[in-house]
Design an enzyme around this catalytic site. Structure first.
Site, PDB file in Angstrom:
ATOM      1  N   LYS A 142      -8.219  -6.627  11.562  1.00  8.30           N
ATOM      2  CA  LYS A 142      -7.172  -5.879  12.253  1.00  8.30           C
ATOM      3  C   LYS A 142      -6.850  -6.494  13.618  1.00  8.30           C
ATOM      4  O   LYS A 142      -5.702  -6.464  14.072  1.00  8.30           O
ATOM      5  CB  LYS A 142      -7.581  -4.412  12.406  1.00  8.30           C
ATOM      6  CG  LYS A 142      -7.638  -3.653  11.082  1.00  8.30           C
ATOM      7  CD  LYS A 142      -6.296  -3.638  10.377  1.00  8.30           C
ATOM      8  CE  LYS A 142      -6.294  -2.748   9.149  1.00  8.30           C
ATOM      9  NZ  LYS A 142      -4.967  -2.669   8.503  1.00  8.30           N
ATOM     10  N   TYR A 186     -13.800  -5.577   9.111  1.00  7.22           N
ATOM     11  CA  TYR A 186     -12.521  -4.858   9.141  1.00  7.22           C
ATOM     12  C   TYR A 186     -11.863  -4.974  10.509  1.00  7.22           C
ATOM     13  O   TYR A 186     -10.665  -5.266  10.629  1.00  7.22           O
ATOM     14  CB  TYR A 186     -12.766  -3.391   8.795  1.00  7.22           C
ATOM     15  CG  TYR A 186     -11.550  -2.511   8.806  1.00  7.22           C
ATOM     16  CD1 TYR A 186     -10.582  -2.602   7.811  1.00  7.22           C
ATOM     17  CD2 TYR A 186     -11.375  -1.542   9.799  1.00  7.22           C
ATOM     18  CE1 TYR A 186      -9.471  -1.765   7.809  1.00  7.22           C
ATOM     19  CE2 TYR A 186     -10.276  -0.708   9.802  1.00  7.22           C
ATOM     20  CZ  TYR A 186      -9.330  -0.819   8.806  1.00  7.22           C
ATOM     21  OH  TYR A 186      -8.235   0.014   8.815  1.00  7.22           O
ATOM     22  N   ALA A 187     -12.650  -4.769  11.566  1.00  6.76           N
ATOM     23  CA  ALA A 187     -12.120  -4.864  12.925  1.00  6.76           C
ATOM     24  C   ALA A 187     -11.587  -6.258  13.211  1.00  6.76           C
ATOM     25  O   ALA A 187     -10.532  -6.423  13.841  1.00  6.76           O
ATOM     26  CB  ALA A 187     -13.199  -4.493  13.940  1.00  6.76           C
ATOM     27  N   ALA A 188     -12.303  -7.284  12.741  1.00  2.58           N
ATOM     28  CA  ALA A 188     -11.842  -8.657  12.948  1.00  2.58           C
ATOM     29  C   ALA A 188     -10.502  -8.892  12.261  1.00  2.58           C
ATOM     30  O   ALA A 188      -9.608  -9.544  12.812  1.00  2.58           O
ATOM     31  CB  ALA A 188     -12.888  -9.636  12.426  1.00  2.58           C
ATOM     32  N   GLY A 216       0.822  -1.204   0.000  1.00  5.45           N
ATOM     33  CA  GLY A 216       0.000   0.000   0.000  1.00  5.45           C
ATOM     34  C   GLY A 216       0.853   1.248   0.000  1.00  5.45           C
ATOM     35  O   GLY A 216       0.535   2.231   0.672  1.00  5.45           O
ATOM     36  N   SER A 245      -5.402  -1.009  13.431  1.00  3.57           N
ATOM     37  CA  SER A 245      -6.386   0.071  13.503  1.00  3.57           C
ATOM     38  C   SER A 245      -6.999   0.117  14.886  1.00  3.57           C
ATOM     39  O   SER A 245      -7.216  -0.927  15.508  1.00  3.57           O
ATOM     40  CB  SER A 245      -7.498  -0.156  12.471  1.00  3.57           C
ATOM     41  OG  SER A 245      -8.533   0.802  12.639  1.00  3.57           O
ATOM     42  N   SER A 247       1.543   3.410  -2.424  1.00  5.07           N
ATOM     43  CA  SER A 247       1.298   4.481  -3.386  1.00  5.07           C
ATOM     44  C   SER A 247       0.526   5.659  -2.810  1.00  5.07           C
ATOM     45  O   SER A 247       0.559   6.764  -3.363  1.00  5.07           O
ATOM     46  CB  SER A 247       0.559   3.942  -4.612  1.00  5.07           C
ATOM     47  OG  SER A 247      -0.671   3.353  -4.252  1.00  5.07           O
ATOM     48  N   ASN A 265       0.985  -2.648   5.305  1.00  7.88           N
ATOM     49  CA  ASN A 265       0.143  -1.463   5.438  1.00  7.88           C
ATOM     50  C   ASN A 265      -1.136  -1.529   4.607  1.00  7.88           C
ATOM     51  O   ASN A 265      -2.151  -0.947   4.989  1.00  7.88           O
ATOM     52  CB  ASN A 265       0.961  -0.228   5.029  1.00  7.88           C
ATOM     53  CG  ASN A 265       0.108   1.000   4.832  1.00  7.88           C
ATOM     54  OD1 ASN A 265      -0.427   1.569   5.788  1.00  7.88           O
ATOM     55  ND2 ASN A 265      -0.054   1.414   3.573  1.00  7.88           N
TER      56      ASN A 265
END
Length: 240
Positions: free
Chosen positions: A144, A140-142, A10, A128, A12, A76
């Protein structure tokens, strides 16, 4: 800080780009991976690849590690789709885990032989604050939270080889991705800023500075840690 070769996923945009620019300015070799290429101002090596695709990711990693002995890996790149549990799908789960967890594991596995041969390595996973819980970020939380599990376990496994593994967990950060979904003047954005004890968004450069600490030789005794860089949210929301 000794000059090293760092692989950044990630790279860029956003935090990854801020870190790449920071390290390149100090004379480091930076190898960036992302689906979309950076703008013309990027001065590192770059490989366009969809990190959700296992075969493509493995191919580009083989090519990179054949030419470079990687010192540092920064995982990232991330995917997020905001939905509450009743609207979440298995397809969203699979896409999120493919990038946020599987690609991270593949990058580390590809770079480990060189690190072990040197007796030194740095791995930083970008997590995060949402891993602690946030409405609409269940998948998303899972993912992270899974990165935190990777971090703590890899730290134990790789310590005998002189390799440290840590996690930087940003709070709300003014990246291109965040601004796209959260216009500055929207009520939702204002509510987010109001919830931050420092009353402002984080900057990609501030997250990059935190990541850079873990990459340094001076951080050799720090491993298995999660650093929240969130303007005090994890303190301000503490129920105690």
């Amino acid at each position: 800080m000794a000059k090293r070769t760092t692989l950044i996923t990630g790279a860029s945009k956003g935090i990854g780009r801020a870190l790449a620019d920071r390290l390149i300015a100090q004379g480091h070799t930076v190898i960036g991976l992302a689906r979309t290429p950076p703008d013309a101002g990027y001065r590192g090596e770059f490989h366009a690849v969809d990190l959700m695709e296992t075969d493509a990711t493995e191919r580009v990693l083989r090519a990179i590690t054949a030419r470079h002995a990687i010192d540092n890996v920064v995982n990232n790149a991330a995917f997020i789709k905001i939905d509450r549990i009743e609207d979440s799908t298995l397809a969203d789960l699979e896409r999120t885990l493919a990038l946020n967890l599987r690609a991270a594991m593949l990058c580390v596995q590809a770079c480990l032989p060189a690190m072990k041969a040197k007796g030194r390595g740095r791995i930083v996973n970008v997590g995060s604050r949402a891993a602690l819980g946030k409405v609409g970020r269940g998948i998303y939380a899972a993912s992270k939270a899974g990165l935190v599990g990777f971090t703590r376990t890899w730290a134990i496994e790789l310590a005998p080889s002189g390799i440290t593994v840590n996690c930087v967990a940003p709070g709300p950060t003014a990246t291109e991705m965040f601004r796209k979904g959260n216009p500055p003047e929207s009520a939702a954005t204002k509510a987010i800023i109001a919830s931050i004890p420092l009353k402002r968004m984080g900057k990609p450069e501030e997250m990059a500075a935190a990541i850079q600490y873990f990459l340094q030789d001076d951080a050799a005794f720090t491993t298995g840690q999660v650093l929240y860089v969130d303007g005090g949210i994890t303190v301000g929301l503490d129920p105690m």
